[in-house]
Design an enzyme around this catalytic site. Sequence first.
Site, short mmCIF file in Angstrom:
data_model
loop_
_atom_site.label_atom_id
_atom_site.label_comp_id
_atom_site.label_asym_id
_atom_site.label_seq_id
_atom_site.Cartn_x
_atom_site.Cartn_y
_atom_site.Cartn_z
N LYS A 179 0.85 -1.20 0.00
CA LYS A 179 0.00 0.00 0.00
C LYS A 179 0.87 1.24 0.00
O LYS A 179 2.00 1.19 0.49
CB LYS A 179 -0.88 0.03 1.26
CG LYS A 179 -2.10 0.92 1.13
CD LYS A 179 -3.19 0.21 0.36
CE LYS A 179 -4.48 0.98 0.31
NZ LYS A 179 -5.57 0.07 -0.09
N GLY A 237 -18.30 7.78 -2.52
CA GLY A 237 -17.22 7.78 -3.51
C GLY A 237 -17.43 6.66 -4.52
O GLY A 237 -18.54 6.11 -4.64
N ASN A 238 -16.37 6.30 -5.21
CA ASN A 238 -16.46 5.30 -6.28
C ASN A 238 -17.06 3.97 -5.81
O ASN A 238 -17.91 3.39 -6.49
CB ASN A 238 -15.07 5.08 -6.88
CG ASN A 238 -15.10 4.07 -8.01
OD1 ASN A 238 -15.86 4.21 -8.96
ND2 ASN A 238 -14.30 3.02 -7.90
N GLY A 270 -20.48 7.02 2.98
CA GLY A 270 -19.58 7.38 1.89
C GLY A 270 -20.33 7.39 0.57
O GLY A 270 -21.31 6.66 0.39
N1 GLU Z 1 -7.21 0.26 -3.37
C1 GLU Z 1 -8.03 -0.88 -3.61
C2 GLU Z 1 -8.13 -1.75 -2.38
O1 GLU Z 1 -7.98 -1.28 -1.27
C3 GLU Z 1 -7.61 -1.64 -4.85
C4 GLU Z 1 -6.23 -2.19 -4.82
C5 GLU Z 1 -5.75 -2.71 -6.17
O2 GLU Z 1 -6.51 -2.70 -7.10
O3 GLU Z 1 -4.59 -3.10 -6.22
O4 GLU Z 1 -8.47 -2.90 -2.46
#
Ligand code: GLU
Length: 428
Positions: free
Chosen positions: A107, A221-222, A219
């Site tokens: 992350k 959002g997307n 929320g």
């Molecule tokens: N940010 C998204 C998550 O928390 C997607 C991560 C990704 O696609 O690698 O799952």
Amino acid sequence: MSSGDFNAFEMAQAQFDKVAELLNLDNGTREVLRIPLREYHFSIPVHMDDGTTEVFRGFRVQHNDAKGPCKGGIRFHPQETVDTVRALSMWMTWKCAVVNIPLGGGKGGVICDPHNLSMNEQQQICRGYVRQMAKNVGPINDVPAPDVMTSAQHMLWMLDEYEVIHGSKNPGFITGKPVGMGGSLGRKEATGYGVIYTVREALKELKIDPKDTTASFQGFGNVAQHAIELYTQLGGKVICVSSWDQEDQTSYSFKRETGVDLPELLTITNKFGGIDKAKAKELGYEILPGDEWLVQEVDILVPAALENQIRGDNAEKISPKVKLIAEGANGPTAPEADAIIEKKGIFLVPDFLANAGGVTCSYFEQVQSNMNYFWEKDDVLNRLDLKMTSAFLAVSELAKKKNLYMRDAAYVIAIQRVAQACKDRGWV
Ligand code: GLU
């Protein structure tokens, strides 16, 4: 985000420790899995539009890569902390493992507020981030993606910088790219739709017809927007959504008993998911305090914002009518609240299972990018449904068989897979 005494990393470790104990994991494996393998902290200097220079702090944490390259988003948030990124990287490891895709967990984050940054300034943050990390990320070691307040455009700037540095085209370096520029059809919808695939399966198990249900979302959002789209298509009715108000620096809940009309609400929503209060009032919404979404008399609650939203101090207020909680966000429920939810007998679809649709589709995107051959949207979504449904069924079967809370059952499956990979590689 960390608020008050809350520390997301301590929470992720507490969840892990509980299940490590249950599985009687050996100490070496516990030590490898409860802290990230590697992390990077760096500065990103940016020439601001007003002629000044501002320095932003960035992080990338690679929690575990025993099952494949690290995978996980990069988020932009003013309250980002390295401990939040550590927690999120750990949850990515479990997320990839529970849906059984050959990826590890990573992350990233930058402490910044895109609400107050021009597109030029955001582009410089993206390029600066990749310049700092270019040697340590890539299609075969760590693959970033969008997360809170980052989009397909940010991914494309990052890809471009990476390709300039490496002098070659590497579309598999990053996912969540724009369609037509290496992105996958269905990626935008994937996380929200994935949440609802698991809601659909959970309702089947509870013998409830989605058409007879109502829901409240935190929320807009997307993730929430696409989850609401598919849930409404299944016949469900959303009566409340909450959203962040940048001007007042707080969130509000928007309630309409007759149901949310998604296309209509989107016309008064900004690109960060912020809903215009005055216009919402005109459309017949009641404007309530931000935490009201949690206490609505609905069948389903979907936290789809940030961490630490359902806690020991508010979980008791959840209506007795609620039968299902599906976690669209990462880490929305604190361990004290888990105990209350379990006691109330509410069926829980835990975060790293419920919201795994995003990374699953990212995996499909990487596969398509690497082959340079792109699938039809239906094809992507059908494969996504299959993966999400089988992951859900494996977790719920184990939960029933061993009489486990759904979060613990999901952890058992994920931890066992990653622990086995570490063992097979001879790490532990
Ligand atoms: N940010 C998204 C998550 O928390 C997607 C991560 C990704 O696609 O690698 O799952």
